[in-house]
Enzyme design. Structure first.
Site, mmCIF file in Angstrom:
data_model
loop_
_atom_site.group_PDB
_atom_site.id
_atom_site.type_symbol
_atom_site.label_atom_id
_atom_site.label_comp_id
_atom_site.label_asym_id
_atom_site.label_seq_id
_atom_site.Cartn_x
_atom_site.Cartn_y
_atom_site.Cartn_z
ATOM 1 N N CYS A 24 3.509 -6.117 -35.806
ATOM 2 C CA CYS A 24 3.329 -6.850 -34.540
ATOM 3 C C CYS A 24 2.017 -6.418 -33.862
ATOM 4 O O CYS A 24 0.957 -6.477 -34.464
ATOM 5 C CB CYS A 24 4.563 -6.610 -33.678
ATOM 6 S SG CYS A 24 4.588 -7.538 -32.159
ATOM 7 N N ASP A 41 8.877 -17.168 -36.834
ATOM 8 C CA ASP A 41 8.521 -16.184 -35.803
ATOM 9 C C ASP A 41 8.140 -16.912 -34.509
ATOM 10 O O ASP A 41 7.196 -17.703 -34.495
ATOM 11 C CB ASP A 41 7.339 -15.363 -36.326
ATOM 12 C CG ASP A 41 7.130 -14.077 -35.558
ATOM 13 O OD1 ASP A 41 7.520 -14.053 -34.385
ATOM 14 O OD2 ASP A 41 6.583 -13.123 -36.128
ATOM 15 N N HIS A 99 10.807 -12.975 -36.324
ATOM 16 C CA HIS A 99 9.982 -11.792 -36.091
ATOM 17 C C HIS A 99 10.737 -10.491 -36.391
ATOM 18 O O HIS A 99 10.236 -9.629 -37.101
ATOM 19 C CB HIS A 99 9.520 -11.804 -34.635
ATOM 20 C CG HIS A 99 8.492 -10.777 -34.314
ATOM 21 N ND1 HIS A 99 7.176 -10.924 -34.671
ATOM 22 C CD2 HIS A 99 8.576 -9.592 -33.671
ATOM 23 C CE1 HIS A 99 6.495 -9.873 -34.252
ATOM 24 N NE2 HIS A 99 7.324 -9.043 -33.651
#
Lengths: 154, 366
Positions: free
Chosen positions: B157, B312, B341
């Protein structure tokens, strides 16, 4: 009608359309109950279709102008009073010759700049020292080589 | 009465009535187990693989995961760089659902950076402090500790974005780079966060003037709003439906613990992320300033594995996809997984299909 008003009315129109569509899809979801009004599977299917309709509604609504406008207004409304309190308290602190968070921020920024400059100078100096050490090593090696050569000739 | 033949002759209304009775009994049974859920909640542990803290600097800690058979098979250490949002144990959340475990089992000497919980005093820390400060110090420490000239890096991320920045600055120290749902190109409007963070919609300076750091609650409510129906109503309905499924409840509670274990993001980091990335998209233009230097992605020449999640909603795949075309590496591979995600870190499909491939990819390049 001003541009802003037109934007707001278009946004409201879009929202009304979206809302009507979601309501009709929610009602449609109950269609599966018409044949089997109490069957648990039918209830579950209705529920999942209802969630899907709501989910699609939110997905579109969260991208719409009315939501973005509302979000901005909400943000302003949440920060403005706190900012005013900070300003008033800041003035009050300064009257009392006390440091505010802003003053500390300034000092921190200055310190950070100083630290960065010092680190840079330190790195540059280290690089120069390394370079000098390498040159000294090379010099020592050449002196040693010359001395050995001289010793061999004598 | 319950046999197939008798069911076929049973009138519809009676069949429905029987189904309702069954369902009511099952619901009552499920609700009966509700108090035990509270007990289970108390037993949730954070992190599954055994580890120790080997380095600390301010609030930052470096965890070392114990190798399984005494010594790691691959000498080059693998460093996980996690985001500054929430806590890093999502990468090691449960046994058999742990990214860390895959690499430890694969014979890698594995380390993970825990950024800690920033306080009001940390509001000045910026991306430069984290990338060329803490991360650089940690990598130097690892190089000295392992006597290796390079490290492997895996960034998740926001940590992926930071890993890319770090690799661009210190390419000589990075042997292989794995990005996992990392935001690189912020020009896409596919994700709601990209839209909400547009300059006309969000004044980050005004926000930070009163908040100092970006509060965890703010981030949490934003994430909740990305999918409000799934994240609130549908999730609760599924939870109530599966109250009697022990393994589901354990996973659910662990996930909820992690989701509610948010940390604030240091103010300056948040400001730079919003302004330089979400609003100006400077990273892909090779114009992102960090301290007195500028990040140039072309300087990344090591092998790269770019992992993305198709569903995501936080970092849409479109945001990570262009990475291979932006770096100087000739060996750049992308894998798009059919998950979200968080699913990329702990989902069953990713655990079975993505991570074994990622481990094999890294092992081939040792």
């Amino acid at each position: 009608m001003s541009d802003k008003d037109r934007k707001v009315s278009d946004g409201l129109g879009d929202w009304m359309r979206l809302w009507c569509e979601t309501t009709s899809r929610t009602m449609e979801a109950f269609g599966s109950l018409a044949t089997n009004p109490v069957a648990p599977e039918a209830c579950r299917e209705t529920r999942s279709r209802m969630f899907q309709a709501w989910s699609d509604y939110w997905e579109q609504y969260l991208r719409s102008t009315p939501f973005l406008e509302a979000q901005k207004q909400f943000g302003k409304a949440a920060t403005e009073p706190r900012k005013q309190i900070h300003d008033v308290l800041g003035q009050f602190y300064h009257e009392l010759q006390l440091a505010t968070a802003e003053d500390i921020d300034q000092v921190m920024r200055a310190l950070r700049r100083l630290a960065e400059d010092a680190a840079e100078q330190h790195e540059a100096m280290a690089a120069r020292l390394n370079e000098m050490a390498a040159r000294l090593d090379a010099l020592a090696a050449s002196v040693e080589g010359a001395a050995q050569g001289r010793a061999q000739t004598t | 009465m319950h046999g197939d033949s008798s069911a076929s002759v049973m009138p519809g209304w009676l069949r429905n009535q029987e189904a309702v009775l069954h369902e009511s009994a099952a619901s009552l049974r499920r609700l009966w187990s509700l108090p035990s859920v509270w007990l289970q909640k108390q037993q949730i542990t954070k992190g599954a693989t055994p580890s120790e803290v080997i380095y600390e600097e301010d609030r930052v800690r470096l965890l070392h995961y114990y190798p399984l058979d005494g010594a790691a098979k691959h000498k080059t250490p693998l460093l996980f760089i996690y985001a500054m949002v929430n806590r890093p144990y999502i990468l090691d959340i449960l046994p058999n659902k742990s990214v860390v475990e895959h690499f430890v089992r694969g014979g890698f000497d594995t380390y993970l950076i825990d950024w800690g919980t920033p306080t009001y005093a940390d509001r000045h820390l910026d991306l430069n402090t984290y990338v060329t400060g803490y991360t650089r110090h940690i990598v130097k420490h690892l190089l000295a500790r392992t006597q290796c000239p390079q490290v492997n890096i895996l960034g998740y991320c926001m940590g992926g974005t930071m890993s890319a920045m770090f690799t661009a600055f210190y390419p000589e120290w990075v042997k292989n780079l794995i990005l996992m749902a990392a935001g690189i190109d912020f020009s896409t409007r596919e994700g709601l966060l990209n839209l909400w963070n547009e300059p006309q919609n969000f004044d980050v300076d005004a926000f930070l003037e009163v908040n100092a750091n970006c509060p965890a609650e703010y981030l949490q409510s934003c994430f909740l709003l990305l999918k409000p129906v799934q994240n609130s109503i549908a999730k609760t309905a599924t939870f109530l439906d599966k109250l009697d499924d022990q393994s589901f409840i354990k996973e659910f509670l662990t996930m909820e613990t992690w989701l509610n274990d948010g940390v604030a993001v240091p103010g300056e980091v948040f400001r730079q992320f919003v302004k330089h990335l979400y609003q100006r998209n400077l990273l892909v233009q090779n114009r992102l300033p960090l301290g007195k230097r500028v990040v140039n992605l072309k300087k990344i020449t090591c092998p790269v594995l770019n992992l993305m999640a198709e569903k995501d909603d936080l970092v849409p795949a479109a945001q990570s996809e262009p990475f291979c075309s932006l770096v100087g590496s000739t060996d750049c591979q992308a894998i798009k997984a059919h998950c979200g995600h968080i699913g990329l870190a702990m989902g069953s499909s990713a655990q079975k299909k993505v991570w074994p491939r990622a481990v094999a990819w890294l092992a081939e390049r040792q």
